[in-house]
Design a protein around this motif. Structure first.
Motif, PDB file in Angstrom:
ATOM      1  N   UNK B 197       0.851  -1.188   0.000  1.00  0.00           N
ATOM      2  CA  UNK B 197       0.000   0.000   0.000  1.00  0.00           C
ATOM      3  C   UNK B 197       0.891   1.245   0.000  1.00  0.00           C
ATOM      4  N   UNK B 198       0.656   2.110  -0.956  1.00  0.00           N
ATOM      5  CA  UNK B 198       1.463   3.341  -1.077  1.00  0.00           C
ATOM      6  C   UNK B 198       0.763   4.480  -0.356  1.00  0.00           C
ATOM      7  N   UNK B 199       1.474   5.157   0.532  1.00  0.00           N
ATOM      8  CA  UNK B 199       0.843   6.279   1.227  1.00  0.00           C
ATOM      9  C   UNK B 199       1.223   7.622   0.599  1.00  0.00           C
ATOM     10  N   UNK B 200       2.157   7.606  -0.333  1.00  0.00           N
ATOM     11  CA  UNK B 200       2.599   8.841  -0.998  1.00  0.00           C
ATOM     12  C   UNK B 200       3.005   9.942  -0.025  1.00  0.00           C
ATOM     13  N   UNK B 203       6.277  10.750   5.682  1.00  0.00           N
ATOM     14  CA  UNK B 203       5.975  10.873   7.106  1.00  0.00           C
ATOM     15  C   UNK B 203       4.572  11.428   7.313  1.00  0.00           C
ATOM     16  N   UNK B 204       3.656  10.595   7.735  1.00  0.00           N
ATOM     17  CA  UNK B 204       2.323  11.015   8.153  1.00  0.00           C
ATOM     18  C   UNK B 204       1.785   9.864   9.006  1.00  0.00           C
ATOM     19  N   UNK B 205       2.064   9.913  10.325  1.00  0.00           N
ATOM     20  CA  UNK B 205       1.728   8.768  11.167  1.00  0.00           C
ATOM     21  C   UNK B 205       0.278   8.305  10.993  1.00  0.00           C
ATOM     22  N   UNK B 206      -0.650   9.246  10.833  1.00  0.00           N
ATOM     23  CA  UNK B 206      -2.051   8.875  10.684  1.00  0.00           C
ATOM     24  C   UNK B 206      -2.279   7.993   9.465  1.00  0.00           C
ATOM     25  N   UNK B 207      -1.748   8.411   8.332  1.00  0.00           N
ATOM     26  CA  UNK B 207      -1.924   7.635   7.100  1.00  0.00           C
ATOM     27  C   UNK B 207      -1.164   6.315   7.157  1.00  0.00           C
ATOM     28  N   UNK B 209      -0.625   4.607   9.756  1.00  0.00           N
ATOM     29  CA  UNK B 209      -1.438   3.762  10.608  1.00  0.00           C
ATOM     30  C   UNK B 209      -2.616   3.175   9.823  1.00  0.00           C
ATOM     31  N   UNK B 210      -3.291   4.044   9.066  1.00  0.00           N
ATOM     32  CA  UNK B 210      -4.445   3.590   8.276  1.00  0.00           C
ATOM     33  C   UNK B 210      -4.013   2.536   7.261  1.00  0.00           C
ATOM     34  N   UNK B 211      -2.861   2.759   6.632  1.00  0.00           N
ATOM     35  CA  UNK B 211      -2.381   1.807   5.634  1.00  0.00           C
ATOM     36  C   UNK B 211      -2.063   0.464   6.290  1.00  0.00           C
ATOM     37  N   UNK B 214      -5.220  -1.305   7.134  1.00  0.00           N
ATOM     38  CA  UNK B 214      -5.830  -1.851   5.926  1.00  0.00           C
ATOM     39  C   UNK B 214      -5.196  -3.199   5.561  1.00  0.00           C
ATOM     40  N   UNK B 229       7.641   6.867  10.466  1.00  0.00           N
ATOM     41  CA  UNK B 229       7.196   6.832  11.862  1.00  0.00           C
ATOM     42  C   UNK B 229       7.068   5.406  12.370  1.00  0.00           C
ATOM     43  N   UNK B 231       4.299   4.155  13.413  1.00  0.00           N
ATOM     44  CA  UNK B 231       2.861   3.853  13.413  1.00  0.00           C
ATOM     45  C   UNK B 231       2.546   2.415  13.006  1.00  0.00           C
TER      46      UNK B 231
END
Lengths: 309, 368
Positions: B197-200, B203-207, B209-211, B214, B229, B231
């Motif tokens: 899964x690519x978060x693009x 650094x974005x702990x929220x994303x 985490x979501x990835x 998922x 991070x 996460x």
């Protein structure tokens, strides 16, 4: 994609929307009173670190949430004093508040990036949580999620069915008339701004205490700005704020699932979707220009000068 | 009438003289200082924190200071954005007498190149870039070697034969990691599948985490990440799955979940380069060091990893060190069944640096 996946996506969507719901509903109240506070991102991140620090030091997660709210309020107080008492420009002050908040949180958090916290756990309600489908969909969240969902009806009641809400909206429309009628414009705006700060602080604390129980610099990653956009997106209506928050959370989650399932769509395109969706909805809404004009508080962003006799 | 020589035009010569004196004395002072100690500068892209890319470089910087003590003077500038700000900071370090400057982010390459041209007597070292000049060298590590070993751990520990990978951007370095990890996992478990899964975002702990959530929701029971991070490790810990961390040992963020981590080690390199600067033998290199050079390693493994798995990984590590095992040794087959590397040969460094495919067994299409 089977039913289980759909439920998983829905559950993840609800939690992803929560930090946005807190911050955006808070900002909605602020803007309804005629004040534009662009410092949401700054208040959120200071809320995130303050909540995390207090929770880490005291071991009390809920004390952390309170601290997050308190820190957001302190930040809001700075904003209120500068814009309402000293009557400085709201846009500039809000932007400065964000920059200040990002720096301050980095400074405060120096010693905390290594701390691991347990985080606020999901509730397990006996019987209800074990129900098939519904149990997971309705009863599997942490308490802050329910608090966010509770905030919505309370706010609707306050804004549209209580005297206080009527006064608040009147002040947002025409502070001069409200003042002439004897309402304390400045005091009520102070209260609205403080409320917005507390909500942004809780939104930030949700991130650092429940969503990703950790502290790292810049961890709000622009969610404060999304919350600000949501208020406009929702044309200052609480119901649409709620929907918008879920839309934003949902599209992000859905795009991760689509990627994981191996659908042949570039991930960069999918990452862009939430923003595209916002623009699309904004275009749809603003086809009816009157709606926006009627809903934006008329005095939004303007300083109120009490006439001196 | 004013008589102050600095604000009237009556004593221009005095003013010039004073100015010259000032410049000369500062030059002398500067020279005296430079003679005493070698001034070394470090530029980091993010805050140092407690884990991650910059933290590992800073650990190397600490080793450097410990080694040379009073012989060098080190200045660290962190959270410097790539681009114009990086150029300004590099220029400032160079003009204030720093003779050896390390910049540790890919986006510093062009700013450093520009400043290097303006300061021919100063030596620059850029991490992860590809351009060199007479006074600009670059250095990087073969993270994929560590990934291969980590993949062996993941392939041995998965019960559902399904792995998950949280990735930042589809660039060669990240793809080397993904593919090497998959090949490592397949070497111990041919039935393995993997979702990416690519978060693009780096650094974005929220994303992140979501990835990670998922991937776990879709059935992966061991996840890893190429983002900054902690996460993903936290997500695995909460959902009672396994995680393999990146950059740093992140075991304290998930004591049950954390199987191991692919770690970076820059200290020996920094010490070597500073020594050559002190000896006057510094040359602009283009170093791509791996496990053999101690630049990449695995963090201590979790107790849940069985002894025979540990032994197997140790054995493979030894083979990578002596060159008898290459993570991209042929046959390497891509997703569509096309043979990328023929049996009996290893993928060349040049081909690896342009990597743009998924190996067989990875679900989904590579974003182009």
């Amino acid at each position: 994609m089977n039913a289980d996946t759909v439920i998983l996506i829905l559950v993840a969507t609800i939690t992803a929307g929560v930090p946005l719901i807190f911050s955006a509903l808070g900002e909605l109240v602020v803007e309804k009173s005629g004040v534009l506070n662009l410092g949401v991102e700054g208040m959120m991140i200071v809320g995130a670190i303050s909540g995390f620090m207090v929770a880490a030091e005291s071991g009390q997660l809920w004390l952390g949430v309170l601290a997050g709210a308190g820190a957001g309020m302190l930040m809001a107080l700075i904003f209120a004093f500068i814009t309402l008492t000293l009557m400085a420009n709201q846009v500039a002050t809000g932007l400065a508040l964000t920059i200040f908040g990002i720096g301050l949180s980095a400074y405060m958090g120096q010693a905390y990036s290594s701390v691991a916290l347990e985080g606020i756990k999901s509730l397990h309600i006996p019987l209800l949580s074990d129900l098939p489908v519904l149990g997971q969909l309705l009863f599997s969240y942490d308490p802050l999620v329910y608090l966010a969902l509770l905030l919505f009806p309370l706010l609707v009641w306050f804004l549209y069915h209580s005297r206080g809400g009527l006064v608040l909206r009147a002040i947002g429309e025409s502070p001069t008339s409200a003042h002439a009628l004897g309402y304390p414009v400045i005091r009520i705006r102070y209260l609205a701004v403080l409320f917005g700060g507390a909500m942004a602080g809780i939104g930030g604390a949700y991130l650092s205490l429940a969503y990703t129980p950790l502290w790292s610099e810049g961890m709000t990653a622009g969610r404060g700005w999304i919350a600000l956009a949501l208020v406009v997106f929702a044309t200052w209506r609480p119901g649409r704020v709620l929907l918008g928050a879920f839309l934003f959370g949902g599209v992000t989650i859905a795009q991760f699932h689509v990627q994981g399932l191996g659908v042949d769509i570039p991930s960069q395109f999918l990452s862009m979707l939430p923003y595209l969706a916002t623009i699309a909805v904004l275009v749809l809404i603003s086809r009816n220009a009157k709606t926006i004009r009627l809903n934006a508080p008329a005095s939004l962003g303007q300083a109120f000068h009490r006439e001196v006799h | 009438m004013m008589t102050n020589p600095f604000t009237t035009q009556r004593h221009p010569r005095l003013k010039t003289l004073l100015g010259l004196l000032l410049v000369a004395s500062s030059l002398l002072l500067g020279a005296a200082q430079a003679e005493d100690k070698l001034k070394v500068g470090f530029i980091y892209v993010s805050p140092i924190g407690d884990a991650g890319w910059t933290y590992q470089h800073d650990t190397g910087r600490k080793a450097l200071e410990e080694k040379f003590g009073d012989k060098i003077e080190v200045k660290v500038l962190d959270s410097i954005p790539e681009g114009a700000e990086a150029e300004r900071v590099t220029r400032e370090l160079a003009s204030s007498g720093h003779k050896l400057i390390f910049g540790t982010s890919f986006g510093y390459m062009n700013p450093m190149l520009k400043v290097a041209k303006a300061f021919p007597d100063t030596h620059f070292e850029h991490a992860t870039g590809y351009k060199t000049t007479d006074n600009l060298g670059n250095y990087n590590a073969r993270f994929y070697e560590g990934r291969y070993l980590a993949g062996m751990v993941a392939g041995s520990m998965t019960k559902d034969n399904k792995l998950g990978y949280v990735a930042a951007f589809p660039i060669p370095e990240v793809l080397q990691g993904i593919n090497a990890y998959m090949l490592g996992a397949q070497s111990v478990n041919p039935k393995i599948e993997m979702n990416v899964v690519w978060v693009n975002s780096w650094f974005d702990p929220g994303r992140e985490r979501e990835a990670a959530d998922t991937l776990i929701d879709q059935g992966a029971d061991v996840i890893t990440h190429h983002t900054d991070s902690t996460a993903a490790v936290i997500a695995a810990q909460e959902k009672k799955k396994y995680a393999i961390a990146y950059h740093s040992d992140m075991s304290k963020y998930g004591k049950d979940a954390h199987l191991t981590a692919v770690t970076h080690h820059w200290g020996d390199y920094y010490i070597k380069q500073v020594q050559s600067q002190l000896d006057g033998t510094w040359k602009p290199g283009s170093i791509w060091g791996g496990i053999k050079d101690g630049m990449v390693d695995l963090a201590p493994m979790n107790d849940v990893v069985p002894a025979d798995v540990k032994a197997k990984v140790e054995e493979a590590k030894g083979k990578i060190k002596d060159g008898s095992l290459h993570p991209f040794a042929g046959p390497v087959v891509d997703q569509d069944g096309k043979e990328i590397v023929a049996a009996g040969s290893n993928m060349s460094d040049e081909d690896m640096s342009k990597m743009a495919f998924y190996v067989k067994g990875i679900t989904g299409k590579l974003p182009k």
